[in-house]
Enzyme design. Structure first.
Site, PDB file in Angstrom:
ATOM      1  N   GLY A  15     -12.212   0.777   9.452  1.00 52.11           N
ATOM      2  CA  GLY A  15     -11.052   1.625   9.730  1.00 52.11           C
ATOM      3  C   GLY A  15     -11.203   2.993   9.098  1.00 52.11           C
ATOM      4  N   ARG A  76     -16.777  -0.986  15.310  1.00 54.40           N
ATOM      5  CA  ARG A  76     -17.161  -2.333  14.909  1.00 54.40           C
ATOM      6  C   ARG A  76     -18.489  -2.667  15.591  1.00 54.40           C
ATOM      7  NH1 ARG A  76     -13.395  -2.998  10.852  1.00 54.40           N
ATOM      8  NH2 ARG A  76     -11.337  -2.434  11.632  1.00 54.40           N
ATOM      9  N   ASP A 107     -14.758  -3.499   2.587  1.00 50.14           N
ATOM     10  CA  ASP A 107     -15.574  -4.657   2.218  1.00 50.14           C
ATOM     11  C   ASP A 107     -16.503  -5.123   3.331  1.00 50.14           C
ATOM     12  OD1 ASP A 107     -13.563  -5.638   3.806  1.00 50.14           O
ATOM     13  OD2 ASP A 107     -12.844  -7.132   2.372  1.00 50.14           O
ATOM     14  N   THR A 130     -10.649   3.207   2.381  1.00 54.22           N
ATOM     15  CA  THR A 130      -9.661   2.362   3.052  1.00 54.22           C
ATOM     16  C   THR A 130      -8.293   2.656   2.467  1.00 54.22           C
ATOM     17  OG1 THR A 130      -8.830   0.092   3.307  1.00 54.22           O
ATOM     18  CG2 THR A 130     -10.310   0.489   1.467  1.00 54.22           C
ATOM     19  N   ASP A 132      -5.811   0.734   2.251  1.00 50.90           N
ATOM     20  CA  ASP A 132      -5.171  -0.436   1.636  1.00 50.90           C
ATOM     21  C   ASP A 132      -5.394  -0.544   0.134  1.00 50.90           C
ATOM     22  OD1 ASP A 132      -4.144  -1.236   4.057  1.00 50.90           O
ATOM     23  OD2 ASP A 132      -5.770  -2.633   4.495  1.00 50.90           O
ATOM     24  N   ASP A 134      -7.680  -2.076  -1.461  1.00 53.98           N
ATOM     25  CA  ASP A 134      -7.889  -3.494  -1.749  1.00 53.98           C
ATOM     26  C   ASP A 134      -9.333  -3.819  -2.136  1.00 53.98           C
ATOM     27  OD1 ASP A 134      -8.964  -2.954   0.726  1.00 53.98           O
ATOM     28  OD2 ASP A 134      -8.120  -4.695   1.731  1.00 53.98           O
ATOM     29  N   ARG A 159      15.620   6.972   5.641  1.00 55.81           N
ATOM     30  CA  ARG A 159      16.801   6.807   4.785  1.00 55.81           C
ATOM     31  C   ARG A 159      17.928   7.754   5.209  1.00 55.81           C
ATOM     32  NH1 ARG A 159      18.092   4.257   0.273  1.00 55.81           N
ATOM     33  NH2 ARG A 159      15.986   3.651  -0.322  1.00 55.81           N
ATOM     34  N   ARG A 176      -2.398  -6.003   4.932  1.00 54.04           N
ATOM     35  CA  ARG A 176      -2.512  -7.391   5.415  1.00 54.04           C
ATOM     36  C   ARG A 176      -2.756  -8.366   4.272  1.00 54.04           C
ATOM     37  NH1 ARG A 176      -6.477  -6.555   8.382  1.00 54.04           N
ATOM     38  NH2 ARG A 176      -8.116  -7.507   7.146  1.00 54.04           N
ATOM     39  N   ALA A 191      13.321   1.913  -2.470  1.00 51.67           N
ATOM     40  CA  ALA A 191      13.693   0.764  -1.636  1.00 51.67           C
ATOM     41  C   ALA A 191      14.494  -0.262  -2.436  1.00 51.67           C
ATOM     42  CB  ALA A 191      12.443   0.110  -1.054  1.00 51.67           C
ATOM     43  N   GLU A 192      15.403  -0.942  -1.747  1.00 52.45           N
ATOM     44  CA  GLU A 192      16.205  -1.967  -2.411  1.00 52.45           C
ATOM     45  C   GLU A 192      15.406  -3.253  -2.613  1.00 52.45           C
ATOM     46  OE1 GLU A 192      18.604   1.107  -2.016  1.00 52.45           O
ATOM     47  OE2 GLU A 192      17.582   0.268  -0.257  1.00 52.45           O
ATOM     48  N   ARG A 252      18.083  -2.388  11.547  1.00 54.80           N
ATOM     49  CA  ARG A 252      17.068  -1.787  12.387  1.00 54.80           C
ATOM     50  C   ARG A 252      15.688  -2.070  11.776  1.00 54.80           C
ATOM     51  NH1 ARG A 252      21.079  -1.407  14.790  1.00 54.80           N
ATOM     52  NH2 ARG A 252      21.898   0.312  16.056  1.00 54.80           N
ATOM     53  N   GLN A 260      -0.025   5.776   9.426  1.00 58.59           N
ATOM     54  CA  GLN A 260      -0.364   5.764   7.999  1.00 58.59           C
ATOM     55  C   GLN A 260      -1.818   6.145   7.741  1.00 58.59           C
ATOM     56  OE1 GLN A 260       1.548   1.941   6.212  1.00 58.59           O
ATOM     57  NE2 GLN A 260       1.626   1.746   8.431  1.00 58.59           N
TER      58      GLN A 260
END
Length: 328
Positions: A15, A76, A107, A130, A132, A134, A159, A176, A191-192, A252, A260
């Site tokens: 990605g 890919r 990875d 990446t 993420d 991760d 908001r 993910r 955020a709540e 919603r 992103q």
């Protein structure tokens, strides 16, 4: 510093992530600084198999530090997963006198590089790209900081609508297998609730929290959900479940998706990419291979590729505690 290597290849795979172009630029210009040829390989491992490559110099990479995506493209490659595919890739490298590779990706990219190194003894160095975040062995991957800024800006806009209409918004973000984006933007955007793969808070706890927010005077709420959340429901099913149990909420859903990944990289990602590119090339010139370049406590370090692939990035437990306090 040894200068035995005369030509280095650079490629992006997996990605795309903001900062990849800045890393390509850094690799190319570091090669130029050390009087080494640099070859750009297009479309990752598939392009390597098909021999899709072009020599790059310092002027080839002008005006790309600010661009998102990757000028070398990404793809890919099922063929590279086969011995025959990797043999073709190696033959193309030998034919073009490319003696080492800098791999920019995640990875999957690094796993391919490790196998390639094992089979052909071919020198490889990885740069983590990446959104993420991760990858084990670095506190930040290329694109992560930019993605955080993009998502926080999007949630700030959501908001405004939530407040205007007294609505509850479920906002799904990427992640993910890791909740780094959700946790950080959740705290940063106020955020709540934040739902991440590493912490299964349970549906009842979510209902209790939202009901508590309403009884204490909150007329609108934001719930950030990582796409890999382990609640057992996707974000739309989650919204339906809450609506069924808390009918007073006007709910919603917003899935931010691939927006992103895009956009001009942040200053942090541009600087990090520049530092990592220099380290990657100079590590190869020192005769080292099979490492990933990372950053820990603002120091550029090396982590063996197998550890980077097999290790697991840790979620910030203290930030989870902070998020719980902030949602009071």
């Amino acid at each position: 510093m040894s200068a035995k290597i005369k030509k280095i290849g650079v490629m992006t795979s997996g990605g795309d992530a903001p900062g990849m172009n800045a890393a390509i630029r850094s690799v190319v210009r570091t090669c130029a600084y050390h009087n080494i040829e640099c070859v750009g390989i297009y479309r990752g491992y598939q392009g390597l198999i098909e021999g899709e490559m072009k020599e790059l110099n310092a002027r080839s990479v002008r005006n790309i530090i600010n661009r998102g995506g990757t000028i070398l493209k990404s793809a890919r490659s099922k063929e590279f997963r086969t011995k025959e595919g990797r043999q073709k890739a190696h033959e193309n490298l030998v034919k073009n006198d490319i003696e080492a590779l800098v791999l920019i990706g995640g990875d999957g990219t690094f796993t391919g590089g490790m196998i390639f190194n094992e089979e052909f003894g071919y020198p490889v160095i990885g740069i983590p790209g990446t959104i993420d975040n991760d990858i084990y062995g670095t506190m930040s991957t290329l694109g992560y900081d930019t993605a955080l800024n993009t998502v926080v800006e999007a949630i700030d806009r959501i908001r405004d609508t939530a407040s205007s209409h007294d609505r509850l918004f479920f906002v799904e973000v990427m992640g993910r297998d890791a909740g780094h984006i959700a946790l950080n933007v959740g705290v940063g955007a106020g955020a709540e609730e934040i739902l991440i793969p590493e912490e299964n808070l349970g549906l009842e706890r979510l209902l209790e929290s939202l009901e508590h927010s309403r009884t204490t005077g909150k007329t609108s709420s934001i719930v950030v959900v990582a796409e890999g959340d382990k609640s057992g429901k996707n974000v739309f099913e989650l919204a339906e479940y809450v609506e069924e149990n808390l009918p007073n909420y006007d709910i919603r859903v917003s899935v931010l998706g691939h927006m992103q990944r895009g956009g001009s990289p942040s200053c942090y990602d541009r600087v990090l990419a520049s530092r990592m590119g220099v380290k990657a090339v100079e590590t190869l010139l020192e005769g080292k291979s099979n490492y990933m370049v990372g950053v820990i406590k603002d120091e550029i370090i090396l982590t063996p590729l197998d550890l980077a692939v097999k290790g697991k990035s840790e979620i910030d437990k203290e930030l989870i505690r902070v998020s719980e306090i902030m949602s009071t």
